[in-house]
Design an enzyme around this catalytic site. Structure first.
Site, PDB file in Angstrom:
ATOM      1  NE  ARG A  99      -0.679   0.021   4.968  1.00  0.00           N
ATOM      2  CZ  ARG A  99      -1.177   0.438   6.110  1.00  0.00           C
ATOM      3  NH1 ARG A  99      -2.283   1.164   6.130  1.00  0.00           N
ATOM      4  NH2 ARG A  99      -0.602   0.121   7.257  1.00  0.00           N
ATOM      5  CG  ASN A 112      -1.953  -7.337  -3.647  1.00  0.00           C
ATOM      6  OD1 ASN A 112      -1.478  -7.070  -4.745  1.00  0.00           O
ATOM      7  ND2 ASN A 112      -1.585  -6.719  -2.542  1.00  0.00           N
ATOM      8  CG  ASN A 138      -0.336  -6.395   3.883  1.00  0.00           C
ATOM      9  OD1 ASN A 138      -0.682  -7.187   4.750  1.00  0.00           O
ATOM     10  ND2 ASN A 138       0.641  -5.511   4.055  1.00  0.00           N
ATOM     11  CG  ASP A 166       1.032  -7.111  13.158  1.00  0.00           C
ATOM     12  OD1 ASP A 166       1.083  -5.956  12.726  1.00  0.00           O
ATOM     13  OD2 ASP A 166       0.677  -8.082  12.449  1.00  0.00           O
ATOM     14  CG  HIS A 194      -0.794  -7.492   9.075  1.00  0.00           C
ATOM     15  ND1 HIS A 194       0.053  -6.955  10.021  1.00  0.00           N
ATOM     16  CD2 HIS A 194      -0.342  -7.034   7.877  1.00  0.00           C
ATOM     17  CE1 HIS A 194       0.958  -6.204   9.419  1.00  0.00           C
ATOM     18  NE2 HIS A 194       0.732  -6.223   8.120  1.00  0.00           N
TER      19      HIS A 194
HETATM   20  P1  NAD Z   1       7.692  -4.708  -3.557  1.00  0.00           P
HETATM   21  O1  NAD Z   1       6.779  -3.941  -4.442  1.00  0.00           O
HETATM   22  O2  NAD Z   1       9.055  -4.186  -3.275  1.00  0.00           O
HETATM   23  O3  NAD Z   1       7.892  -6.168  -4.170  1.00  0.00           O
HETATM   24  C1  NAD Z   1       6.807  -6.958  -4.546  1.00  0.00           C
HETATM   25  C2  NAD Z   1       7.295  -7.871  -5.647  1.00  0.00           C
HETATM   26  O4  NAD Z   1       6.247  -8.795  -5.901  1.00  0.00           O
HETATM   27  C3  NAD Z   1       7.573  -7.128  -6.972  1.00  0.00           C
HETATM   28  O5  NAD Z   1       8.886  -7.436  -7.402  1.00  0.00           O
HETATM   29  C4  NAD Z   1       6.516  -7.677  -7.922  1.00  0.00           C
HETATM   30  O6  NAD Z   1       6.962  -7.788  -9.257  1.00  0.00           O
HETATM   31  C5  NAD Z   1       6.253  -9.053  -7.301  1.00  0.00           C
HETATM   32  N1  NAD Z   1       4.982  -9.679  -7.677  1.00  0.00           N
HETATM   33  C6  NAD Z   1       3.796  -9.062  -7.906  1.00  0.00           C
HETATM   34  N2  NAD Z   1       2.874  -9.989  -8.282  1.00  0.00           N
HETATM   35  C7  NAD Z   1       3.504 -11.187  -8.262  1.00  0.00           C
HETATM   36  C8  NAD Z   1       3.097 -12.514  -8.589  1.00  0.00           C
HETATM   37  N3  NAD Z   1       1.851 -12.789  -9.017  1.00  0.00           N
HETATM   38  N4  NAD Z   1       4.002 -13.506  -8.458  1.00  0.00           N
HETATM   39  C9  NAD Z   1       5.259 -13.256  -8.072  1.00  0.00           C
HETATM   40  N5  NAD Z   1       5.715 -12.019  -7.766  1.00  0.00           N
HETATM   41  C10 NAD Z   1       4.844 -10.998  -7.868  1.00  0.00           C
HETATM   42  O7  NAD Z   1       6.868  -4.999  -2.210  1.00  0.00           O
HETATM   43  P2  NAD Z   1       7.451  -5.475  -0.801  1.00  0.00           P
HETATM   44  O8  NAD Z   1       7.853  -4.280  -0.017  1.00  0.00           O
HETATM   45  O9  NAD Z   1       8.408  -6.597  -0.998  1.00  0.00           O
HETATM   46  O10 NAD Z   1       6.077  -5.982  -0.131  1.00  0.00           O
HETATM   47  C11 NAD Z   1       5.431  -7.129  -0.629  1.00  0.00           C
HETATM   48  C12 NAD Z   1       4.094  -7.313   0.079  1.00  0.00           C
HETATM   49  O11 NAD Z   1       4.286  -7.590   1.461  1.00  0.00           O
HETATM   50  C13 NAD Z   1       3.145  -6.106   0.028  1.00  0.00           C
HETATM   51  O12 NAD Z   1       1.816  -6.550  -0.213  1.00  0.00           O
HETATM   52  C14 NAD Z   1       3.264  -5.519   1.418  1.00  0.00           C
HETATM   53  O13 NAD Z   1       2.121  -4.776   1.777  1.00  0.00           O
HETATM   54  C15 NAD Z   1       3.375  -6.781   2.226  1.00  0.00           C
HETATM   55  N6  NAD Z   1       3.891  -6.653   3.601  1.00  0.00           N
HETATM   56  C16 NAD Z   1       3.326  -7.413   4.564  1.00  0.00           C
HETATM   57  C17 NAD Z   1       3.786  -7.351   5.865  1.00  0.00           C
HETATM   58  C18 NAD Z   1       3.158  -8.174   6.969  1.00  0.00           C
HETATM   59  O14 NAD Z   1       3.488  -7.936   8.141  1.00  0.00           O
HETATM   60  N7  NAD Z   1       2.317  -9.155   6.694  1.00  0.00           N
HETATM   61  C19 NAD Z   1       4.845  -6.488   6.174  1.00  0.00           C
HETATM   62  C20 NAD Z   1       5.417  -5.724   5.158  1.00  0.00           C
HETATM   63  C21 NAD Z   1       4.924  -5.805   3.864  1.00  0.00           C
HETATM   64  C1  LMR Z   2       3.429  -3.415   7.744  1.00  0.00           C
HETATM   65  O1  LMR Z   2       2.725  -3.696   8.710  1.00  0.00           O
HETATM   66  O2  LMR Z   2       4.480  -2.743   7.848  1.00  0.00           O
HETATM   67  C2  LMR Z   2       3.030  -3.890   6.372  1.00  0.00           C
HETATM   68  O3  LMR Z   2       1.829  -4.602   6.418  1.00  0.00           O
HETATM   69  C3  LMR Z   2       2.994  -2.793   5.380  1.00  0.00           C
HETATM   70  C4  LMR Z   2       1.781  -1.916   5.565  1.00  0.00           C
HETATM   71  O4  LMR Z   2       1.096  -1.650   4.558  1.00  0.00           O
HETATM   72  O5  LMR Z   2       1.515  -1.481   6.677  1.00  0.00           O
END
Ligand code: NAD
Ligand code: LMR
Length: 331
Positions: A99, A112, A138, A166, A194
């Protein structure tokens, strides 16, 4: 005796999606250095990307080779999910859009969600029987719900969503407030989703083995700690300019390591399909207090809940029901 389900094979096959992205750039190095599966366990890494980012993932694979990790047996790069998950024993589903400022995580569901129907189905066809899936992308809980639903033959318990970040954030804030070592914090859980509704709960808090809830000022807990932890992701985005990456990778390492190697009796937070614990609708992927034993998770059961806890938990059930209704429309 309960069957164990630990990793004890010559090489473990690990798939990381979103391998060209920010989180993967930190996560892959931790996996390759042995932080997840142990210092004696070799790994094959499979990097899955979308076609437009395969070249980036190939560059990442080159850097992994240049790091000369003794435990790294092989690295492959693909944009084909079935190839990417072929024989996988563990999968980190990171690939998804993060996001931006002002967005909520559930705004990402439509963008997503489809990724996880496709990947759930590919996992179903290609992964090993002992697959463990950690969904990071996410909105993580509902994406895990979607992937589990799409993987019809894989037990839902093998799909987790990441709420360890978290949990780690909550532990760190508490340790700083109490002047304690973060490693001494236990009995902590982040219930639910989350998302902003998540409920970091200190009702059972222990510090160095002693009950410690009474040491925490109630007004600080309700008015500062809970919202701070719940909104930490947005705070990072606003200060850093992009979503948390190294701390997310570190939490993913902690989660999968504890799943495989156990928690030694300590509590952690794991979001996985409810089987009705604490009145949470069956199937919703919900953060529960959990311990890892013999390669499996066990929810800590039998806790008495106050009205305050019950209402915070219910807010998460409501939010996840709404997300699940949107997710169900993708099938
Ligand atoms: P980013 O944009 O740097 O990297 C995401 C990668 O995923 C990109 O390289 C993109 O090409 C690839 N991608 C997109 N669709 C795909 C698919 N179908 N198959 C394979 N690869 C694909 O993002 P990031 O910072 O690495 O974050 C990734 C995700 O993790 C986001 O949705 C972010 O919100 C989430 N996130 C979750 C948490 C949590 O605590 N659960 C924490 C941080 C980030
Ligand atoms: C986080 O908690 O840092 C990730 O889920 C990224 C976000 O969108 O908050």
């Amino acid at each position: 005796m309960e069957a164990t389900d630990t990793v004890s094979r010559s090489v473990v096959n690990v798939t990381v999606t979103g391998a060209g992205g920010n989180i993967a750039y930190s996560l892959l190095w931790r996996i390759a250095s042995g932080d997840v599966f142990g210092p004696g366990q070799k790994v094959n890494l499979s990097l899955l990307e979308i076609p437009s980012a395969v070249r980036v993932a190939e560059g990442v694979a080159m850097e992994l080779a240049d790091s000369a990790f003794p435990l790294l047996n092989s690295v492959t790069v693909t944009d084909d999910p079935r190839r990417g998950f072929d024989g996988a024993n563990a999968a980190f589903l990171v690939g998804a859009k993060p996001r931006g400022k002002g967005e909520s995580r559930k705004d990402l569901l439509t963008a997503n969600g489809r990724i996880f129907t496709e990947q759930g189905s590919a996992l179903n066809d290609a992964a090993a029987d002992d697959i463990r899936v950690l969904v990071v992308g996410n909105p993580a809980n509902t994406n895990a719900y979607i992937a589990a639903k799409a993987a019809r033959d894989i037990p839902a318990e093998r799909f987790n969503a990441m709420m360890r970040l978290d949990h780690n954030r909550a532990a760190s804030q508490l340790a700083a407030k109490l002047g304690a070592a973060v490693g001494d914090i236990d009995g902590l859980v982040v219930w639910g989703n989350h998302s902003d509704t998540q409920f970091p709960d200190i009702e059972y808090l222990r510090v160095a083995g002693e009950q410690a809830t009474g040491r925490v000022d109630r007004a600080w807990y309700v008015d500062e700690f809970i919202p701070r932890v719940a909104q930490r992701g947005a705070e990072i985005i606003s200060v850093r300019g992009s979503s948390s990456a190294a701390s997310a990778a570190s939490a993913a390492v902690d989660h999968m390591r504890d799943w495989v190697q156990g928690t030694g009796g300590r509590w952690t937070t794991v979001a996985r399909a409810s089987t009705g614990e604490y009145g949470v609708d069956e199937g919703l992927v919900f953060g529960f207090p959990t311990v890892g034993i013999n390669g499996r998770w066990a929810v800590v059961e039998g806790l008495d809940l106050t009205e305050f806890q019950r209402s915070r938990i219910n807010a998460n059930v409501e939010a996840l029901r709404e997300e699940a209704a949107v997710a169900d429309s993708l099938f």
